[in-house]
Design an enzyme around this catalytic site. Structure first.
Site, PDB file in Angstrom:
ATOM      1  N   HIS B 101      -4.166  -7.877   6.513  1.00 28.67           N
ATOM      2  CA  HIS B 101      -4.435  -6.895   5.711  1.00 28.67           C
ATOM      3  C   HIS B 101      -3.915  -6.953   4.338  1.00 28.67           C
ATOM      4  O   HIS B 101      -2.864  -7.621   3.936  1.00 28.67           O
ATOM      5  CB  HIS B 101      -3.857  -5.660   6.290  1.00 28.67           C
ATOM      6  CG  HIS B 101      -2.446  -5.391   6.542  1.00 28.67           C
ATOM      7  ND1 HIS B 101      -1.647  -5.048   5.612  1.00 28.67           N
ATOM      8  CD2 HIS B 101      -1.621  -5.853   7.420  1.00 28.67           C
ATOM      9  CE1 HIS B 101      -0.718  -4.878   5.860  1.00 28.67           C
ATOM     10  NE2 HIS B 101      -0.339  -5.326   6.908  1.00 28.67           N
ATOM     11  N   ASP B 103      -3.511  -4.278   2.212  1.00 29.65           N
ATOM     12  CA  ASP B 103      -3.001  -3.111   1.676  1.00 29.65           C
ATOM     13  C   ASP B 103      -1.439  -3.282   1.894  1.00 29.65           C
ATOM     14  O   ASP B 103      -0.871  -4.219   2.595  1.00 29.65           O
ATOM     15  CB  ASP B 103      -3.354  -1.721   2.194  1.00 29.65           C
ATOM     16  CG  ASP B 103      -3.172  -1.860   3.522  1.00 29.65           C
ATOM     17  OD1 ASP B 103      -3.421  -2.824   4.400  1.00 29.65           O
ATOM     18  OD2 ASP B 103      -2.988  -0.682   4.273  1.00 29.65           O
ATOM     19  N   ASP B 132       4.449  -8.512   4.301  1.00 30.19           N
ATOM     20  CA  ASP B 132       3.707  -7.742   5.002  1.00 30.19           C
ATOM     21  C   ASP B 132       2.425  -7.045   3.976  1.00 30.19           C
ATOM     22  O   ASP B 132       2.666  -5.958   3.416  1.00 30.19           O
ATOM     23  CB  ASP B 132       4.373  -6.742   5.484  1.00 30.19           C
ATOM     24  CG  ASP B 132       3.817  -5.394   6.255  1.00 30.19           C
ATOM     25  OD1 ASP B 132       2.574  -6.054   6.762  1.00 30.19           O
ATOM     26  OD2 ASP B 132       4.200  -4.588   6.709  1.00 30.19           O
ATOM     27  N   GLU B 166      -4.442  -0.882   6.789  1.00 32.17           N
ATOM     28  CA  GLU B 166      -3.832  -1.071   7.934  1.00 32.17           C
ATOM     29  C   GLU B 166      -2.440  -0.261   7.955  1.00 32.17           C
ATOM     30  O   GLU B 166      -1.915   0.206   8.942  1.00 32.17           O
ATOM     31  CB  GLU B 166      -3.354  -2.623   8.250  1.00 32.17           C
ATOM     32  CG  GLU B 166      -2.804  -3.043   9.549  1.00 32.17           C
ATOM     33  CD  GLU B 166      -1.207  -2.649   9.710  1.00 32.17           C
ATOM     34  OE1 GLU B 166      -0.719  -2.763  10.837  1.00 32.17           O
ATOM     35  OE2 GLU B 166      -0.375  -2.613   8.758  1.00 32.17           O
ATOM     36  N   GLU B 167      -1.911  -0.113   6.787  1.00 29.46           N
ATOM     37  CA  GLU B 167      -0.391   0.634   6.604  1.00 29.46           C
ATOM     38  C   GLU B 167      -0.829   2.117   6.619  1.00 29.46           C
ATOM     39  O   GLU B 167       0.306   2.806   6.685  1.00 29.46           O
ATOM     40  CB  GLU B 167       0.306   0.211   5.396  1.00 29.46           C
ATOM     41  CG  GLU B 167       0.622  -1.109   5.202  1.00 29.46           C
ATOM     42  CD  GLU B 167       1.750  -1.574   6.077  1.00 29.46           C
ATOM     43  OE1 GLU B 167       2.230  -1.032   7.340  1.00 29.46           O
ATOM     44  OE2 GLU B 167       2.031  -3.018   5.937  1.00 29.46           O
ATOM     45  N   ASP B 194       0.836 -10.987  11.366  1.00 26.09           N
ATOM     46  CA  ASP B 194       1.180  -9.646  10.787  1.00 26.09           C
ATOM     47  C   ASP B 194       2.374  -9.122  11.379  1.00 26.09           C
ATOM     48  O   ASP B 194       2.720  -7.969  11.624  1.00 26.09           O
ATOM     49  CB  ASP B 194      -0.016  -8.619  10.832  1.00 26.09           C
ATOM     50  CG  ASP B 194       0.392  -7.195  10.150  1.00 26.09           C
ATOM     51  OD1 ASP B 194       1.247  -7.352   9.020  1.00 26.09           O
ATOM     52  OD2 ASP B 194      -0.202  -6.056  10.419  1.00 26.09           O
ATOM     53  N   HIS B 448       8.288  -2.760   4.696  1.00 28.98           N
ATOM     54  CA  HIS B 448       8.271  -1.577   4.631  1.00 28.98           C
ATOM     55  C   HIS B 448       9.439  -0.916   3.854  1.00 28.98           C
ATOM     56  O   HIS B 448       9.315   0.185   3.446  1.00 28.98           O
ATOM     57  CB  HIS B 448       8.448  -0.721   5.995  1.00 28.98           C
ATOM     58  CG  HIS B 448       6.880  -0.891   6.962  1.00 28.98           C
ATOM     59  ND1 HIS B 448       6.514  -0.081   7.703  1.00 28.98           N
ATOM     60  CD2 HIS B 448       6.203  -1.906   6.634  1.00 28.98           C
ATOM     61  CE1 HIS B 448       5.514  -0.487   8.242  1.00 28.98           C
ATOM     62  NE2 HIS B 448       5.071  -1.506   7.666  1.00 28.98           N
TER      63      HIS B 448
END
Lengths: 477, 477
Positions: B101, B103, B132, B166-167, B194, B448
C-alpha cells in the site's frame, strides 16, 4: 406577637411587586459566576449591590477581603459581606447568624428562558440564582425591609453573612471564619437558607448532611501504550485490574462491600425511625427526580434512609483509557478510577479512608498482577454534619413554617444526602451552637440546571418565613 | 539460479544509492495520508508516481477507480494500481501476486526528524512510510529494476497490486477484489510485505493473524444525570453495574471467563509446538517493547503462544462517565464500555459474539438491577487468518531469506496478534491459493509512531529478498 407578625406579613404582600421587580430582578441581571475568574467585576458588582441594599436598611456593613483567587493571579476573591442589625447590638437580645451566598453557577446550556433577566411565567420566577441562592438571600433582606416599613420591631440581633464563592467550593471562607471568630462570639444560633424542600408540596427543616471521602485508584504497568492485537493476552492490562477492583467496592443494590465500613454506621433509634414515618414523600416524587424507575427500594422510607442515614459509594469515571465511542484497540498503560463514599454518623472520614485503601491494596494483592496499584484519598475527608432537631432553633423554624404555611404543613424534618461545606465551617466556629437549614425553594427549582426558577409564592412566603423565624426564636429565649 | 541471483544481488548493491536517494526519497516527500480527505491531491500524486515508476520498467499498468470517499463528497478514493510484468503474461510460467500500500499514517507528533523528507542517520532511513509501506512497495520495484539492469530474467509473471487506503481500513479494496476476480484468476500464490520481523535480529515469514470481535456494553437507568450526594444509595447506578459486568469477562492473567470461548480454540499440535522452540525471541525483547516487566508469562514460548495462537480480551475504555481527573460527583445515566476479543483458529466470530452477548445478558440478569443492559457486536467480526506454512510459497520465502541473510538466519515462522484486513480480502478472492507475509522491516521501525524508519540494510536487502523469492518460487514449479 401574632398581631405584629400579621402586620409584617401584610407588608410583605404589599411590597411583593417591588421585591420581585426591583430587588430580585436587579440581582439576577448581575452575572456573578464564581467559577469564572473573568467574572470578577460582576462578583464585585454583586457585593456592592448587597452592601447598598443592606445599608439602605440601616445595617452596619463591613466587607472582608479573603485573599486572591487561586485561578487568576492578582485578582481578589469576592468579599464576604457581614452586616449587623441593629447597628449596635442589643446585648439583652439573642443574636441570630444568617448565612447565604451571592455567587451563582455558570449559565450552562438548555435554557428556554434568559438566565440573566428575571422572567415571570405562570407563577414561576426564572433566572440563574433565583433559588440558589440570591432569592433566599434577598428574602432575608425583604424580611428586614418589610419589618421596617410595617414599623414592626425585630426582636433580636441579626448578623448577616453572605459569601461569594460557595458554588466554587467556598474557597477562602473557612479561613475567614477562623480569622474572625470574634465576629461570631455572641451568636446564639444560625440559619442557612441554601437548600430545598424535599418535594414541591411541603416545607422542611434540615438537620443533617452526609460527608464525603473521595478516592482515586491508579493501576499502571509502567510501560507504554500497547496495541491489543500485538500484546493482548501477554501483559497484565491495567484496565482489567482496575475494573476488577472497582467491582469489589459496591454491589448493584448499593451495598458497600468494603469490610468494616457498614459497621461504623449508627444504629437506628426509635425517635429517628418515627421521623421517617411522618415525611411526605412518595415514590412518584423520586421517580420524577431521577427520570426513571431504576430505584433500589420500592418505598419512600427505605429510599430516604439510604439517601440520608446510610453511606453510599459511587464510581464517577475512569481517566487514562479511551472515553470516545470510536472503535479503538489500545491497551492503556496508566488508568485511574475515581469514586466517592458518602459518610454518615458515626463514620470518621480517616477511618473510612484507611479501611478502603487497605481493602483495595489487599484485593489487588490477590490478583497476582505485575502492575502497580495506588489507592488514595483525593483531597481531604469532608465530615458528615448532624444538627439537633429538637432544640429551640428548630422549634422556632417549625413554628414559623406552620404559621406561614398552615398547621397542615408542619415541616418535615429532613436530612440531605450531599454535603454543604459551609455548614461545617460555621459549626467549627460556633462550636455547640445550633445550626438549622431552612429552605425557601422547592425540589423542582432546578438549581445548577437550565431554567432555574423559584416559585413566586415561595419567594414571597420566604420573606415571611424567615422574618417569622426571628420572632419565634426570640420568643423562646 | 545461483549465478543469475548473484548478478541480481550485485546490481541491487550497485543501485542502492539511487534506490534510496531517488526512488525512496521521492516517495517520502509525497504526503499521501489516506486518513485525511484533504490530502487527496497527494494521494493522486503518489498513485501517479507509482504508475510512472512501473511504466518506466515496462510494466503494463492500469489504475482502478474504487468510488468516492465516504468522508468527503465528490472526492474519489485513491485508485488501486495494478501492474503486469511482463506486459503479456507467459502462460507457461507461474504468476505471483504482490500486494502493498502506498498511503501512510498521519504525521502525528514527537518526531525528531522531518517526517516528509528522507533523512539517513547512522544506517537508518527516517521518514513517514519508510517501513509502512512505501519502503517495501519500492523494494518490489527495486527488485524488478535491478533484474532489468543486470539483464537477469524474472522467471515468473508478477502481478503488482498497490492500494492507497490501507491505513484507513482499506475502504473500497474488498469490493475492488470482488469486482475484479478475473484479474487474479491466474495467480498461483501471493506475497504481502506489510509487517515486521519479530525482533531486530532475525527475518521471519508470517502465516497467521488473529481475528477480532469488537463489543460494546451499554448500561442505562434511562433517566437523567444525578448528584451522588442526593441519589447515591437509592438508585441502581449504571457504572456500578457496568464494572461488575466487565470484571466477569477476563481475569488479571488474561484468562477469558466467558464460558465456551476457550473451548473453541484448536488444540496445539506437535508440529506447531516445535515451531515455537525455534523462534529467536527473548523476554528482554518483550520487556523492551512494552516498556515494563508486567508480562503475564516469564518465558518466550508462552508469551508468543498467547500473542498468536490463544485468544485475548482487552477492555479499551468507557464512555458516558467522567474521564477527567477532576473531583466530580455525578452518577451518569448511560455508560458504554468497549472491549474486543482477539480470535484464533477455530473460533467463528459469530459464535464468539453469541457466547459473549448471551453471557453478559445472563450475568446482568443475576444482578437484579432495574437498569437496562445492551451488549452488541460493534461492526462485523473480522476472522482470523491462517496460511499454510509448509507449502511451496513459504518454502520459497524461506529459501530466499536464507540466501540473503545467511543459513544462520533461517527465518522464524511467526504469526501476528493483530489483524491485517487485506489478507482476508485476498484470501477470499484467491480461494485456496497460498498467501505469505514476508516482512522487510524490523520490530523497532516504529510504524505509525514518530521517527518511523527502515534500516538501510533492510531496505536494500529487501529488494534482494523479494527478488530472490520470485526465483525460488519459480524453481519449485
Amino acid at each position: 406577637m401574632p398581631d405584629s407578625l400579621e402586620q409584617f406579613f401584610n407588608k410583605v404582600d404589599e411590597l411583593s411587586g417591588s421585591f420581585i421587580n426591583d430587588r430580585l430582578a436587579s440581582a439576577i441581571k448581575i452575572q456573578s459566576v464564581s467559577d469564572d475568574p473573568d467574572k470578577h467585576t460582576e462578583l464585585d458588582e454583586m457585593t456592592n449591590f448587597l452592601v447598598a441594599e443592606l445599608e439602605k436598611l440601616d445595617v452596619a456593613v463591613k466587607t472582608y477581603d479573603i485573599g486572591d483567587r487561586p485561578d487568576k493571579k492578582a485578582i481578589k476573591l469576592p468579599k464576604v459581606v457581614v452586616g449587623r442589625y441593629p447597628k449596635i447590638s442589643d446585648s439583652k437580645k439573642k443574636t441570630i447568624l444568617v448565612y447565604g451566598h451571592y455567587d451563582v453557577q455558570p449559565e450552562g446550556t438548555g435554557w428556554s428562558h434568559c438566565p440573566w433577566k428575571l422572567e415571570e411565567d405562570n407563577g414561576r420566577l426564572f433566572g440563574r440564582g433565583t433559588t440558589d441562592d440570591k432569592g433566599p438571600v434577598l428574602s432575608w433582606i425583604n424580611a428586614l425591609d418589610a419589618h421596617q416599613q410595617a414599623k414592626v420591631d425585630i426582636p433580636l440581633n441579626v448578623l448577616f453573612c453572605f459569601e461569594g464563592m460557595e458554588e466554587s467550593g467556598s474557597i477562602g471562607f473557612s479561613q475567614f471564619m477562623k480569622n474572625n471568630k470574634e465576629l461570631f462570639a455572641s451568636v446564639d444560633a444560625a440559619c442557612i437558607s441554601d437548600n430545598y424542600w424535599l418535594t414541591t408540596r411541603k416545607p422542611c427543616l434540615t438537620y443533617g448532611l452526609r460527608g464525603i471521602d473521595y478516592f482515586t485508584i491508579t493501576v499502571s504497568h509502567r510501560g507504554v501504550q500497547l496495541h491489543s492485537g500485538m500484546f493482548g493476552g501477554t501483559v497484565h492490562e491495567p484496565l482489567t485490574d482496575l475494573v476488577i477492583l472497582l467491582s469489589k467496592l459496591v454491589d448493584s443494590k448499593g451495598k458497600i462491600l468494603i469490610p468494616g465500613v457498614n459497621e461504623l454506621v449508627d444504629p437506628m433509634t426509635l425517635t429517628e425511625k418515627e421521623r421517617y414515618k411522618k415525611i411526605d414523600f412518595q415514590m412518584d416524587d423520586f421517580y420524577s427526580s431521577i427520570g426513571s424507575e431504576a430505584a433500589i427500594y420500592d418505598n419512600p422510607t427505605d429510599t430516604l434512609m439510604h439517601r440520608w442515614r446510610y453511606p453510599s459509594l459511587t464510581i464517577h469515571g475512569i481517566s487514562g483509557a479511551d472515553s470516545s465511542t470510536d472503535e479503538t484497540t489500545a491497551i492503556y498503560p496508566n488508568v485511574t478510577a475515581k469514586f466517592s463514599i458518602r459518610t454518615v454518623p458515626c463514620m470518621p472520614g480517616d477511618k473510612v479512608a484507611k479501611l478502603t485503601i487497605d481493602y483495595i491494596n489487599s484485593e489487588f494483592a490477590k490478583l497476582g498482577s505485575k502492575n502497580t496499584c495506588e489507592a488514595a484519598l483525593f483531597g481531604e475527608s469532608v465530615p458528615y454534619w448532624m444538627g439537633t432537631p429538637d432544640d429551640t432553633n428548630f422549634t422556632a423554624g417549625s413554628n414559623a413554617t406552620e404559621r406561614v404555611y398552615g398547621t397542615a404543613n408542619k415541616p418535615d424534618l429532613t436530612r440531605e444526602g450531599g454535603s454543604i461545606g459551609v455548614t461545617l465551617d460555621l459549626q467549627d466556629t460556633l462550636a455547640d451552637k445550633s445550626i438549622m437549614l431552612l429552605p425557601v425553594g422547592t425540589s423542582n427549582d432546578g438549581a445548577h440546571g437550565p431554567d432555574e426558577k423559584i416559585d413566586k409564592r415561595n419567594y414571597i412566603d420566604g420573606a415571611k418565613l424567615l422574618g417569622a423565624y426571628w420572632h419565634y426564636f426570640a420568643a423562646q429565649a
